[in-house]
Design a protein around this motif. Structure first.
Motif, PDB file in Angstrom:
ATOM      1  N   THR A  40      61.960  36.252 -35.963  1.00 21.12           N
ATOM      2  CA  THR A  40      62.133  35.801 -37.255  1.00 21.12           C
ATOM      3  C   THR A  40      63.884  35.736 -37.588  1.00 21.12           C
ATOM      4  O   THR A  40      64.486  36.495 -36.711  1.00 21.12           O
ATOM      5  CB  THR A  40      61.541  36.955 -38.177  1.00 21.12           C
ATOM      6  OG1 THR A  40      62.081  38.289 -37.774  1.00 21.12           O
ATOM      7  CG2 THR A  40      60.113  37.192 -38.223  1.00 21.12           C
ATOM      8  N   ALA A  41      63.895  35.310 -38.772  1.00 23.56           N
ATOM      9  CA  ALA A  41      65.299  35.168 -39.324  1.00 23.56           C
ATOM     10  C   ALA A  41      65.324  34.716 -40.480  1.00 23.56           C
ATOM     11  O   ALA A  41      64.314  34.407 -41.197  1.00 23.56           O
ATOM     12  CB  ALA A  41      66.268  34.181 -38.620  1.00 23.56           C
ATOM     13  N   ASN A  42      66.284  35.596 -41.536  1.00 22.17           N
ATOM     14  CA  ASN A  42      66.468  35.435 -42.915  1.00 22.17           C
ATOM     15  C   ASN A  42      67.847  34.951 -43.182  1.00 22.17           C
ATOM     16  O   ASN A  42      68.711  35.552 -43.134  1.00 22.17           O
ATOM     17  CB  ASN A  42      66.192  36.722 -43.421  1.00 22.17           C
ATOM     18  CG  ASN A  42      66.298  36.844 -44.912  1.00 22.17           C
ATOM     19  OD1 ASN A  42      66.036  35.640 -45.565  1.00 22.17           O
ATOM     20  ND2 ASN A  42      66.541  37.859 -45.567  1.00 22.17           N
ATOM     21  N   ILE A  43      67.645  33.815 -43.775  1.00 23.46           N
ATOM     22  CA  ILE A  43      69.273  33.239 -44.255  1.00 23.46           C
ATOM     23  C   ILE A  43      69.351  33.333 -45.589  1.00 23.46           C
ATOM     24  O   ILE A  43      68.371  32.731 -46.347  1.00 23.46           O
ATOM     25  CB  ILE A  43      69.241  31.606 -43.732  1.00 23.46           C
ATOM     26  CG1 ILE A  43      69.025  31.382 -42.272  1.00 23.46           C
ATOM     27  CG2 ILE A  43      70.724  31.004 -44.456  1.00 23.46           C
ATOM     28  CD1 ILE A  43      69.277  30.015 -41.842  1.00 23.46           C
ATOM     29  N   VAL A  44      70.416  33.837 -46.436  1.00 24.14           N
ATOM     30  CA  VAL A  44      70.470  34.067 -47.623  1.00 24.14           C
ATOM     31  C   VAL A  44      71.483  33.234 -48.210  1.00 24.14           C
ATOM     32  O   VAL A  44      72.727  32.919 -47.526  1.00 24.14           O
ATOM     33  CB  VAL A  44      70.959  35.578 -47.931  1.00 24.14           C
ATOM     34  CG1 VAL A  44      69.478  36.556 -47.552  1.00 24.14           C
ATOM     35  CG2 VAL A  44      72.014  36.088 -47.443  1.00 24.14           C
ATOM     36  N   THR A  45      71.464  32.899 -49.402  1.00 29.13           N
ATOM     37  CA  THR A  45      72.622  31.922 -50.016  1.00 29.13           C
ATOM     38  C   THR A  45      73.897  32.760 -49.912  1.00 29.13           C
ATOM     39  O   THR A  45      73.844  33.999 -50.299  1.00 29.13           O
ATOM     40  CB  THR A  45      72.312  31.730 -51.292  1.00 29.13           C
ATOM     41  OG1 THR A  45      70.901  31.258 -51.523  1.00 29.13           O
ATOM     42  CG2 THR A  45      73.158  30.989 -52.220  1.00 29.13           C
TER      43      THR A  45
ATOM     44  N   ARG B  34      69.367  39.163 -41.134  1.00 25.05           N
ATOM     45  CA  ARG B  34      69.833  38.497 -42.430  1.00 25.05           C
ATOM     46  C   ARG B  34      71.243  37.915 -42.225  1.00 25.05           C
ATOM     47  O   ARG B  34      72.058  38.927 -41.494  1.00 25.05           O
ATOM     48  CB  ARG B  34      69.671  39.563 -43.379  1.00 25.05           C
ATOM     49  CG  ARG B  34      69.839  38.880 -44.893  1.00 25.05           C
ATOM     50  CD  ARG B  34      69.773  40.011 -46.018  1.00 25.05           C
ATOM     51  NE  ARG B  34      70.404  40.893 -46.158  1.00 25.05           N
ATOM     52  CZ  ARG B  34      70.836  41.603 -47.174  1.00 25.05           C
ATOM     53  NH1 ARG B  34      70.707  40.853 -48.241  1.00 25.05           N
ATOM     54  NH2 ARG B  34      71.687  42.499 -47.019  1.00 25.05           N
ATOM     55  N   PHE B  35      71.504  36.781 -42.773  1.00 31.76           N
ATOM     56  CA  PHE B  35      72.670  36.541 -42.581  1.00 31.76           C
ATOM     57  C   PHE B  35      73.181  35.202 -43.578  1.00 31.76           C
ATOM     58  O   PHE B  35      72.194  34.674 -44.092  1.00 31.76           O
ATOM     59  CB  PHE B  35      73.135  35.895 -40.906  1.00 31.76           C
ATOM     60  CG  PHE B  35      72.137  34.863 -40.257  1.00 31.76           C
ATOM     61  CD1 PHE B  35      70.934  35.252 -39.818  1.00 31.76           C
ATOM     62  CD2 PHE B  35      72.385  33.613 -40.595  1.00 31.76           C
ATOM     63  CE1 PHE B  35      69.986  34.601 -39.311  1.00 31.76           C
ATOM     64  CE2 PHE B  35      71.480  32.591 -40.093  1.00 31.76           C
ATOM     65  CZ  PHE B  35      70.287  33.220 -39.375  1.00 31.76           C
ATOM     66  N   VAL B  36      74.403  34.901 -43.528  1.00 28.35           N
ATOM     67  CA  VAL B  36      74.755  33.626 -44.368  1.00 28.35           C
ATOM     68  C   VAL B  36      75.183  32.484 -43.195  1.00 28.35           C
ATOM     69  O   VAL B  36      75.735  32.667 -42.294  1.00 28.35           O
ATOM     70  CB  VAL B  36      75.795  33.885 -45.126  1.00 28.35           C
ATOM     71  CG1 VAL B  36      76.584  32.659 -45.620  1.00 28.35           C
ATOM     72  CG2 VAL B  36      75.529  34.924 -46.320  1.00 28.35           C
ATOM     73  N   ALA B  37      74.461  31.376 -43.293  1.00 28.04           N
ATOM     74  CA  ALA B  37      74.725  30.122 -42.545  1.00 28.04           C
ATOM     75  C   ALA B  37      76.386  29.679 -42.249  1.00 28.04           C
ATOM     76  O   ALA B  37      76.727  29.537 -41.492  1.00 28.04           O
ATOM     77  CB  ALA B  37      73.974  29.143 -42.775  1.00 28.04           C
ATOM     78  N   GLY B  38      76.821  29.720 -43.361  1.00 22.87           N
ATOM     79  CA  GLY B  38      78.210  29.322 -43.432  1.00 22.87           C
ATOM     80  C   GLY B  38      78.404  28.056 -42.884  1.00 22.87           C
ATOM     81  O   GLY B  38      77.639  27.191 -43.102  1.00 22.87           O
ATOM     82  N   THR B  39      79.377  27.921 -41.895  1.00 21.56           N
ATOM     83  CA  THR B  39      79.877  26.733 -41.104  1.00 21.56           C
ATOM     84  C   THR B  39      78.964  26.710 -39.986  1.00 21.56           C
ATOM     85  O   THR B  39      79.109  25.754 -39.108  1.00 21.56           O
ATOM     86  CB  THR B  39      81.680  26.620 -40.968  1.00 21.56           C
ATOM     87  OG1 THR B  39      81.735  27.764 -40.105  1.00 21.56           O
ATOM     88  CG2 THR B  39      82.128  26.677 -42.294  1.00 21.56           C
ATOM     89  N   GLY B  40      77.997  27.645 -39.708  1.00 23.08           N
ATOM     90  CA  GLY B  40      77.073  27.635 -38.519  1.00 23.08           C
ATOM     91  C   GLY B  40      77.612  28.086 -37.163  1.00 23.08           C
ATOM     92  O   GLY B  40      78.943  28.622 -37.206  1.00 23.08           O
ATOM     93  N   GLY B  41      76.804  28.420 -36.292  1.00 21.25           N
ATOM     94  CA  GLY B  41      77.191  28.834 -34.950  1.00 21.25           C
ATOM     95  C   GLY B  41      75.687  29.405 -34.387  1.00 21.25           C
ATOM     96  O   GLY B  41      74.975  28.753 -34.415  1.00 21.25           O
ATOM     97  N   GLY B  55      81.038  31.466 -34.112  1.00 28.81           N
ATOM     98  CA  GLY B  55      81.237  30.270 -35.234  1.00 28.81           C
ATOM     99  C   GLY B  55      81.172  30.926 -36.527  1.00 28.81           C
ATOM    100  O   GLY B  55      81.600  32.187 -36.644  1.00 28.81           O
ATOM    101  N   GLY B  56      80.967  30.236 -37.436  1.00 31.64           N
ATOM    102  CA  GLY B  56      80.966  30.737 -39.084  1.00 31.64           C
ATOM    103  C   GLY B  56      79.846  31.631 -39.604  1.00 31.64           C
ATOM    104  O   GLY B  56      79.640  31.523 -40.766  1.00 31.64           O
ATOM    105  N   VAL B  57      78.954  31.988 -38.927  1.00 33.64           N
ATOM    106  CA  VAL B  57      77.823  32.779 -39.303  1.00 33.64           C
ATOM    107  C   VAL B  57      78.344  34.078 -39.643  1.00 33.64           C
ATOM    108  O   VAL B  57      78.812  34.648 -39.081  1.00 33.64           O
ATOM    109  CB  VAL B  57      76.707  32.885 -38.206  1.00 33.64           C
ATOM    110  CG1 VAL B  57      75.627  33.746 -38.653  1.00 33.64           C
ATOM    111  CG2 VAL B  57      76.187  31.479 -37.843  1.00 33.64           C
ATOM    112  N   ILE B  58      77.754  34.535 -40.760  1.00 29.17           N
ATOM    113  CA  ILE B  58      78.251  35.837 -41.435  1.00 29.17           C
ATOM    114  C   ILE B  58      77.063  36.662 -41.374  1.00 29.17           C
ATOM    115  O   ILE B  58      76.248  36.663 -42.080  1.00 29.17           O
ATOM    116  CB  ILE B  58      78.747  35.510 -42.684  1.00 29.17           C
ATOM    117  CG1 ILE B  58      79.962  34.689 -42.848  1.00 29.17           C
ATOM    118  CG2 ILE B  58      79.274  37.026 -43.393  1.00 29.17           C
ATOM    119  CD1 ILE B  58      80.241  34.360 -44.276  1.00 29.17           C
ATOM    120  N   ALA B 132      72.826  25.993 -37.870  1.00 28.64           N
ATOM    121  CA  ALA B 132      73.492  24.599 -38.227  1.00 28.64           C
ATOM    122  C   ALA B 132      74.408  24.976 -39.528  1.00 28.64           C
ATOM    123  O   ALA B 132      73.988  26.009 -40.183  1.00 28.64           O
ATOM    124  CB  ALA B 132      72.602  23.475 -38.664  1.00 28.64           C
ATOM    125  N   PRO B 133      75.487  24.071 -39.887  1.00 27.18           N
ATOM    126  CA  PRO B 133      76.416  24.465 -40.797  1.00 27.18           C
ATOM    127  C   PRO B 133      75.544  24.187 -42.077  1.00 27.18           C
ATOM    128  O   PRO B 133      74.772  23.284 -42.340  1.00 27.18           O
ATOM    129  CB  PRO B 133      77.492  23.412 -40.914  1.00 27.18           C
ATOM    130  CG  PRO B 133      77.504  22.880 -39.391  1.00 27.18           C
ATOM    131  CD  PRO B 133      75.922  23.026 -38.893  1.00 27.18           C
TER     132      PRO B 133
END
Lengths: 180, 151
Positions: A40-45, B34-41, B55-58, B132-133
């Motif tokens: 699993t993974a959770n991407i947030v705004t 949990r993370f923010v995709a940002g510019t990807g990585g 890369g740009g993953v936060i 991906a970004p």
């Protein structure tokens, strides 16, 4: 018929001995087992904050010196000054991000004073999340709405000296938000 | 007479394959958190459950875990029985949020080499997620299989 059956038995007995020998020499067979797992993974705004309104203490004349305060609803109170009609407002900031996410709020980095040339007045901030007229204390955490938004309202107090020189005093509020 | 020959043949074949029952059980999932995709990585979770990014993953505070399994041959005294692990090949596993996907590759496991101790062994599996970004937000999930070839 009797002779035939004896003749038929002999090859079978030989075959039986041969197969026992083969089984005895064989190595132990290996066995495999398989299992599945979930990943699993959770991407947030990303969280973001922008200023909507500045903090404006407005115009006043110093009498004996004291304080001018703007509460989070924008109402102005004072001591030791005479207020002049002017535009005043609490600051407000708009936060956007992941629905229902919690976050921390920090105003570290805000100028300690409002400054006019060499003259300063100490600035103390007060903040809340609902423009409820707060005059002291700062909100440290927030929770974004189901729509991923929330406002932060910032007021404050200025320490006005009895001999505070006239002038246009300015400073800046630094507001930072982070998911926690 | 023919029945007797057949019976003998079946008995002899049967005794060569008796083994204790080997099992592989999944105990926990692989969670990239949990993370923010940002510019990807990329995001890697090691078999030890440590998360790193490139890369740009936060990365954001959240629960992160390697997948865990228990390999057993259900014989309590067994030691030194090999339990080598076969992991998914690159390009075979993806996570999806219903509309967007991310690839999971570079699977790794621990311990290597794998041997049973007291007839059992805990195995941990990590991998690397490619982001991906501006990868779409949401809860992504997928599944993968692991095989142990008991020696």
């Amino acid at each position: 018929m009797f002779n035939k059956s004896i003749a038929a038995q002999r090859p079978f007995k030989l075959a039986l001995i041969a197969s026992i020998a083969v089984l005895g020499a064989a190595s132990a067979p290996s066995f495999a087992a398989t299992a599945s797992a979930t990943a699993t993974a959770n991407i947030v705004t990303p969280i973001n904050v922008t200023k909507t309104t500045d903090l404006a203490f407005g115009k006043f004349v110093v009498t004996t010196g004291g304080n001018v305060t703007i509460d989070t609803a924008g109402a102005r109170t004072f001591t030791g000054v005479t207020l002049l009609t002017s535009t005043t407002s609490a600051a407000s900031f708009a936060v956007t991000g992941e629905p229902n996410a919690t976050y921390t709020i920090s105003t570290a980095g805000t100028t300690a004073n409002l400054t006019s040339g060499a003259n300063t007045m100490a600035l103390t901030l007060a903040s809340d999340l609902n423009a409820a007229g707060t005059t002291t204390g700062n909100v440290a955490t927030g929770t974004l709405s189901a729509g991923g938004t929330q406002n932060i309202y910032v007021g404050g107090s200025l320490a006005v000296a009895a001999a505070q020189p006239a002038g246009a005093y300015t400073g800046s509020i630094a507001l930072a938000v982070d998911y926690n | 007479m023919n029945h007797l020959r057949l019976l003998l043949a079946v008995l002899l074949l049967g005794t060569g394959c008796v083994q204790a029952k080997q099992t592989l059980t999944n105990n926990g999932s692989l969670a990239f958190g949990r993370f923010v995709a940002g510019t990807g990585g990329t995001i890697t979770v090691s078999p030890a459950g440590l998360r790193t990014q490139t890369g740009g993953v936060i990365l954001l505070p959240s629960t992160v875990s390697a997948a865990t399994f228990t390999a057993s041959d259900n014989v309590a005294k067994d030691a030194s029985i090999g339990c080598p692990v076969t992991l998914p090949a690159n390009g075979t596993v993806t996570l999806s949020n219903g509309t967007s996907t991310m690839a999971v590759d570079q699977f790794t496991s621990a311990p290597v080499p794998c041997t049973l101790s007291g007839g059992t062994r805990q195995i941990a599996v990590g991998a690397t997620l490619t982001v991906a970004p501006n990868q779409a937000r949401g809860n992504y999930s997928g599944s993968f299989s692991v095989t142990v070839n008991f020696q």
